[in-house]
Design a protein around this motif. Structure first.
Motif, PDB file in Angstrom:
ATOM      1  N   LYS A  51     -10.362  23.947   3.803  1.00 36.28           N
ATOM      2  CA  LYS A  51      -9.305  23.836   4.797  1.00 36.28           C
ATOM      3  C   LYS A  51      -8.376  22.700   4.393  1.00 36.28           C
ATOM      4  O   LYS A  51      -8.828  21.566   4.199  1.00 36.28           O
ATOM      5  CB  LYS A  51      -9.944  23.554   6.156  1.00 36.28           C
ATOM      6  N   ASP A  52      -7.104  23.010   4.242  1.00 42.42           N
ATOM      7  CA  ASP A  52      -6.127  21.973   3.907  1.00 42.42           C
ATOM      8  C   ASP A  52      -5.756  21.223   5.169  1.00 42.42           C
ATOM      9  O   ASP A  52      -5.373  21.838   6.163  1.00 42.42           O
ATOM     10  CB  ASP A  52      -4.871  22.608   3.297  1.00 42.42           C
ATOM     11  N   ILE A  53      -5.875  19.910   5.118  1.00 38.36           N
ATOM     12  CA  ILE A  53      -5.544  19.139   6.319  1.00 38.36           C
ATOM     13  C   ILE A  53      -4.301  18.287   6.110  1.00 38.36           C
ATOM     14  O   ILE A  53      -3.367  18.359   6.893  1.00 38.36           O
ATOM     15  CB  ILE A  53      -6.733  18.255   6.757  1.00 38.36           C
ATOM     16  N   LEU A  54      -4.268  17.500   5.052  1.00 41.02           N
ATOM     17  CA  LEU A  54      -3.054  16.730   4.774  1.00 41.02           C
ATOM     18  C   LEU A  54      -2.219  17.502   3.755  1.00 41.02           C
ATOM     19  O   LEU A  54      -2.719  17.952   2.729  1.00 41.02           O
ATOM     20  CB  LEU A  54      -3.393  15.335   4.250  1.00 41.02           C
ATOM     21  N   LYS A  55      -0.945  17.634   4.086  1.00 45.05           N
ATOM     22  CA  LYS A  55      -0.101  18.529   3.284  1.00 45.05           C
ATOM     23  C   LYS A  55       1.112  17.789   2.744  1.00 45.05           C
ATOM     24  O   LYS A  55       2.244  18.234   2.921  1.00 45.05           O
ATOM     25  CB  LYS A  55       0.336  19.704   4.165  1.00 45.05           C
ATOM     26  N   GLY A  56       0.854  16.648   2.124  1.00 45.38           N
ATOM     27  CA  GLY A  56       1.960  15.905   1.521  1.00 45.38           C
ATOM     28  C   GLY A  56       2.384  14.724   2.364  1.00 45.38           C
ATOM     29  O   GLY A  56       3.440  14.761   2.999  1.00 45.38           O
ATOM     30  N   VAL A  57       1.567  13.693   2.413  1.00 43.81           N
ATOM     31  CA  VAL A  57       1.878  12.501   3.205  1.00 43.81           C
ATOM     32  C   VAL A  57       2.383  11.402   2.274  1.00 43.81           C
ATOM     33  O   VAL A  57       1.742  11.094   1.268  1.00 43.81           O
ATOM     34  CB  VAL A  57       0.638  11.985   3.962  1.00 43.81           C
ATOM     35  N   SER A  58       3.528  10.847   2.606  1.00 47.82           N
ATOM     36  CA  SER A  58       4.053   9.708   1.854  1.00 47.82           C
ATOM     37  C   SER A  58       4.380   8.579   2.817  1.00 47.82           C
ATOM     38  O   SER A  58       5.004   8.804   3.853  1.00 47.82           O
ATOM     39  CB  SER A  58       5.315  10.109   1.086  1.00 47.82           C
ATOM     40  N   LEU A 118       0.867  -1.183   0.000  1.00 56.13           N
ATOM     41  CA  LEU A 118       0.000   0.000   0.000  1.00 56.13           C
ATOM     42  C   LEU A 118       0.903   1.232   0.000  1.00 56.13           C
ATOM     43  O   LEU A 118       1.708   1.414   0.921  1.00 56.13           O
ATOM     44  CB  LEU A 118      -0.893  -0.014   1.244  1.00 56.13           C
ATOM     45  N   GLU A 119       0.766   2.021  -1.056  1.00 53.84           N
ATOM     46  CA  GLU A 119       1.633   3.201  -1.179  1.00 53.84           C
ATOM     47  C   GLU A 119       0.806   4.480  -1.126  1.00 53.84           C
ATOM     48  O   GLU A 119      -0.183   4.619  -1.846  1.00 53.84           O
ATOM     49  CB  GLU A 119       2.349   3.197  -2.533  1.00 53.84           C
ATOM     50  N   ILE A 120       1.257   5.378  -0.291  1.00 57.01           N
ATOM     51  CA  ILE A 120       0.624   6.702  -0.223  1.00 57.01           C
ATOM     52  C   ILE A 120       1.687   7.693  -0.672  1.00 57.01           C
ATOM     53  O   ILE A 120       2.788   7.728  -0.103  1.00 57.01           O
ATOM     54  CB  ILE A 120       0.151   6.998   1.212  1.00 57.01           C
ATOM     55  N   ASP A 145      -1.004  -2.321  -4.558  1.00 59.49           N
ATOM     56  CA  ASP A 145      -0.348  -3.169  -5.563  1.00 59.49           C
ATOM     57  C   ASP A 145      -0.423  -2.509  -6.944  1.00 59.49           C
ATOM     58  O   ASP A 145      -0.765  -3.156  -7.947  1.00 59.49           O
ATOM     59  CB  ASP A 145      -0.974  -4.565  -5.592  1.00 59.49           C
ATOM     60  N   GLY A 146      -0.175  -1.238  -6.958  1.00 63.31           N
ATOM     61  CA  GLY A 146      -0.136  -0.495  -8.212  1.00 63.31           C
ATOM     62  C   GLY A 146      -1.489  -0.009  -8.712  1.00 63.31           C
ATOM     63  O   GLY A 146      -1.572   0.811  -9.620  1.00 63.31           O
ATOM     64  N   GLU A 147      -2.583  -0.512  -8.105  1.00 61.60           N
ATOM     65  CA  GLU A 147      -3.936  -0.095  -8.527  1.00 61.60           C
ATOM     66  C   GLU A 147      -4.295   1.232  -7.854  1.00 61.60           C
ATOM     67  O   GLU A 147      -4.012   1.433  -6.669  1.00 61.60           O
ATOM     68  CB  GLU A 147      -4.973  -1.137  -8.088  1.00 61.60           C
ATOM     69  N   GLU A 150      -1.346  10.356  -4.554  1.00 68.73           N
ATOM     70  CA  GLU A 150      -1.858   9.048  -4.974  1.00 68.73           C
ATOM     71  C   GLU A 150      -1.953   8.090  -3.798  1.00 68.73           C
ATOM     72  O   GLU A 150      -1.200   8.198  -2.830  1.00 68.73           O
ATOM     73  CB  GLU A 150      -0.882   8.409  -5.971  1.00 68.73           C
ATOM     74  N   ILE A 151      -2.876   7.145  -3.914  1.00 68.59           N
ATOM     75  CA  ILE A 151      -2.867   5.966  -3.037  1.00 68.59           C
ATOM     76  C   ILE A 151      -2.941   4.759  -3.969  1.00 68.59           C
ATOM     77  O   ILE A 151      -3.852   4.663  -4.797  1.00 68.59           O
ATOM     78  CB  ILE A 151      -4.057   5.944  -2.056  1.00 68.59           C
TER      79      ILE A 151
END
Ligand SMILES: Nc1ncnc2c1ncn2[C@@H]1O[C@H](COP(=O)(O)OP(=O)(O)O)[C@@H](O)[C@H]1O
Ligand SMILES: [Mg+2]
Lengths: 262, 431
Positions: free
Chosen positions: A27-34, A11-13, A76-78, A72-73
């Motif tokens: 309102k911006d809450i998430l500001k670049g989560v990886s 699972l990739e974020i 397995d690449g989907e 992106e989330i």
């Protein structure tokens, strides 16, 4: 570790930005989560209240309230963001909610069977399923007559959390996001719930994103990685030792950095 | 779901079936202040919060066979204030059944015939049991009463036990045309029968039903409102329940533009058990109103009322008014009533008003509960987050909710057909 599923999933974020509409505007809450989580890994996400942990969890599950503005989330690449909420669950994602919802009119029994059928694509065999549910309930010390009650209706906070973990064990997701499953639990309930998570982890090789405010649950569920979450981002990551540092010093060091950065 | 718990004199009588401590043998006189503090009136003190436009207690409401006693309603009266009167102009006028022009009645009746132990005939006004049970309680009922010359009369003779339901199929053939009906159903002592009144098609239908339940008899009356979208249906169903008898009335209202049913029962002896169940599903443009009145006028009887409804669509509207009167004579009464509504979409509105009046403290129990829950985005999200597709999620909730009533019907063929009806209602919702 016993692994019944030998497929490896990821699972990739990637650089996730999320905002919500409020009365005061966007309102911006998430500001670049990886973040990258592989099967069998346990990642703890720790952060102060309001840092955006639940937003991350709900966004992974697809709650319509949260708008992904970029990033992106991938499972397995989907592209997970392209999937409807139910499709995400069918693909193997599970969210144990911080505040599980009471659903009027639907019994637990009916709900569990319907969900299992939707996730697996066909109905479970009634006899074995009933037995499986019973056993899973017993292990989580959920009273048998909860099966006849409406989903979460009138359950105490602790009971709701156990029922979330019951589903985790029955639905066997590839990845689970546990949003403050530990909050509001007394020490016995915490142990019971943690054992449930550890079983799902061991038996299904589940990957886990364990969101928590406190280090207490980490005594029962051992993380491979710890991410400190501040102001909508991962401020620092490390191994379990990072949790010990948080336990000793709290979030002050990270909050100061966030303030300077902001 | 939010439960509203009722209080009488500070004692909870709501969701639990408890009798009321602190009551004297004469019953409790609530102070005006206490009475008004409660969500809904319990009506001991007429001055505190009148139950009706008349003189307070439900027991004092005007009943009778005189049209003059029931002037055209203005909409301000307690018993009319929820109803869209404009749409009822046709059924509230003192008009005969429309057959003069077309020479065919706008409503067609098919009745089960040729069953052993069942007598089928007609009754004029004054021929008992016509008029011995039904007491018109509003203008609709009195104009129907007046305008039916020959009432349909179905009698199940003493000791006859029927396996199959007796059916009266009522089909409207002309939307907007007036049809008056009066049906008299009787079960003689120890008879057992299920009567099904099924309404289809369209008309301005005004139908009274009176049901005489003999001693030890076991009677179920199922009234199915499966009208077309433009039908209007008002009616009063009254039952008198005999000693040691069982009586069950089921109202299922799915179709029609306006449906407004008053379903009532009282007792003629002791040791009887009587129930009223209701199930309704209102879509946009529909007004579905059920008024139930349980009159505990004799000692040691049991009553139970359960009505459940779902609403979908912006202008869907439902009303349930549940009156229970436990008279001073009705010692040993055990009574409970509950209404629950499930609002599926924004804009739909459900009114739910239980009224419990208790004139004796010597009862087994009296309780009522009323709740209106919403199925909202969060419920949907929760179910979908468990892999359940949106349409299935909605169906799951509605069916689960209404099943409690369906299961009470006890006639498998009807229970099954209702499952199909719900499927169809929900199909509209899923798209
Ligand atoms: N539905 C919402 N409506 C308004 N504000 C919200 C909503 N969800 C989250 N927020 C705001 O977004 C921020 C992050 O909240 P949340 O993700 O719940 O944080 P956490 O779970 O870390 O406590 C907070 O400032 C919160 O007030
Ligand atoms: Mg949170």
């Amino acid at each position: 570790m016993k692994r019944t599923r030998n497929t490896m999933s990821t699972l990739e974020i990637k650089d996730l930005h999320v905002s919500i509409e409020t009365d005061q505007g966007t309102k911006d809450i998430l500001k670049g989560v990886s973040l990258t989580i592989n099967s069998g890994e346990i990642h703890a996400i720790m952060g102060p209240n309001g840092s955006g942990k639940s937003t991350l969890a709900a966004t992974i599950a697809g709650h319509p309230r949260y708008e992904v503005t970029s990033g992106e989330i991938l499972l397995d690449g989907e592209d997970v963001l392209e999937m409807e909420v139910d499709e995400r669950a069918q693909a193997g994602l599970f969210l144990a909610m911080q505040y599980p919802v009471e659903v009027p009119g639907v019994t637990m029994t009916n709900f569990l069977r319907t969900a299992k059928t939707a996730i697996d694509g066909d109905a479970p065999k009634l006899r074995t399923w009933t037995k499986e549910v019973k056993e899973a309930m017993a292990k989580l010390r959920i009273d048998a007559d909860f099966a006849n009650r409406n989903v979460n209706e009138g359950f105490s906070g602790g009971e709701k959390k156990r029922v979330e973990i019951l589903q985790l064990e029955l639905f066997k997701p590839k990845f689970a996001v546990l949003d403050e499953t530990d909050s509001g639990l007394d020490i016995d309930a915490l142990r019971v719930v943690s054992e449930g998570v550890n079983r799902a982890h061991a038996e299904n090789n589940m990957g886990t994103l364990l969101i928590t405010h406190y280090t207490r649950i980490l005594n029962y569920i051992k993380p491979d990685y710890v991410h400190v979450f501040v102001d909508g981002r991962v401020a620092e990551q490390g191994g379990p030792e990072l949790a010990d540092e948080l336990e000793a010093n709290g979030y002050d060091r990270f909050l100061a950095t966030a303030a300077v950065a902001g | 779901m939010t439960e509203t718990t009722e209080q009488v004199a500070g004692v909870e009588v709501g969701s639990r079936r408890i009798s009321i401590p602190g009551f004297t043998e004469e019953g409790e006189n609530l102070t005006a202040a206490t009475n008004q503090a409660a969500d809904h009136s319990h009506g001991f003190d007429a001055a505190a919060k009148p139950l009706t436009s008349g003189s307070g207690s439900r027991g004092n409401r005007h009943i009778g066979y005189d049209l003059a006693g029931f002037p055209e309603p203005t909409g301000r009266e307690e018993e009319w204030r929820f109803t869209p009167l404009k749409k009822l102009a046709g059924v509230l006028s003192d008009t005969p059944t429309a057959n003069a022009v077309t020479d065919s009645e706008p409503v067609d009746y098919q009745v089960t015939e040729g069953v052993d132990g069942v007598v089928l005939s007609t009754l004029r006004d004054g021929e008992a049991p016509r008029g011995t049970v039904l007491q018109p309680a509003d203008r609709a009922a009195v104009v129907a009463y007046k305008n039916v010359e020959q009432a349909l009369y179905l009698k199940v003779t003493e000791g006859t036990e029927l396996d199959e339901p007796l059916r009266v199929d009522i089909t409207g053939t002309q939307a907007g045309s007036r049809g008056n009906a009066h049906v008299v159903l009787e079960a003689e002592p120890n008879a057992k029968a299920v009567f099904v009144l099924e309404h289809r098609g369209s008309a301005d239908f005004n139908g009274n039903v009176e049901i005489k339940v003999g001693q030890g008899a076991d009677v179920t009356v199922i009234s199915l409102q499966r009208w077309d979208d433009d039908a209007v249906h008002v009616g009063q169903h009254d039952a008198a329940v005999g000693q040691d008898a069982s009586y069950k009335h089921v109202a299922v209202s799915l179709g029609g533009s306006v449906v407004r049913l008053n379903t009532n029962f009282r007792y003629t002896g002791e040791g009887a058990e009587a129930q009223m169940y209701g199930l309704y599903f209102a879509d946009s443009g529909q007004h579905i109103e059920h008024r139930t009145f349980v009159d505990h006028n004799t000692p040691r009887n049991t009553s139970n009322v359960l009505y459940k409804g779902a609403l979908q669509g912006e202008t869907a509207r439902t009303v349930w008014i549940g009156d229970v009167l436990i008279r001073a004579a009705a010692e040993g009464t055990d009574s409970y009533e509950k209404n629950q509504n499930l609002v599926l979409t924004d804009g739909a509105r459900a009114d739910s008003v239980p009224n419990l009046e208790i004139e004796t403290g010597l009862i087994e129990g009296a309780g009522h509960a009323s709740s209106t829950g919403r199925f909202d985005e969060n419920h949907l999200f929760y179910l979908m987050a468990r892999g359940i597709p949106e349409k299935v999620a909605r169906q799951l909730v509605v069916r689960g909710f209404l099943n409690e009533v369906i299961q009470k019907i006890g006639v498998p063929s009807i229970e099954e057909s209702l499952q199909e009806d719900l499927e169809a209602e929900l199909e509209i919702l899923g798209n």
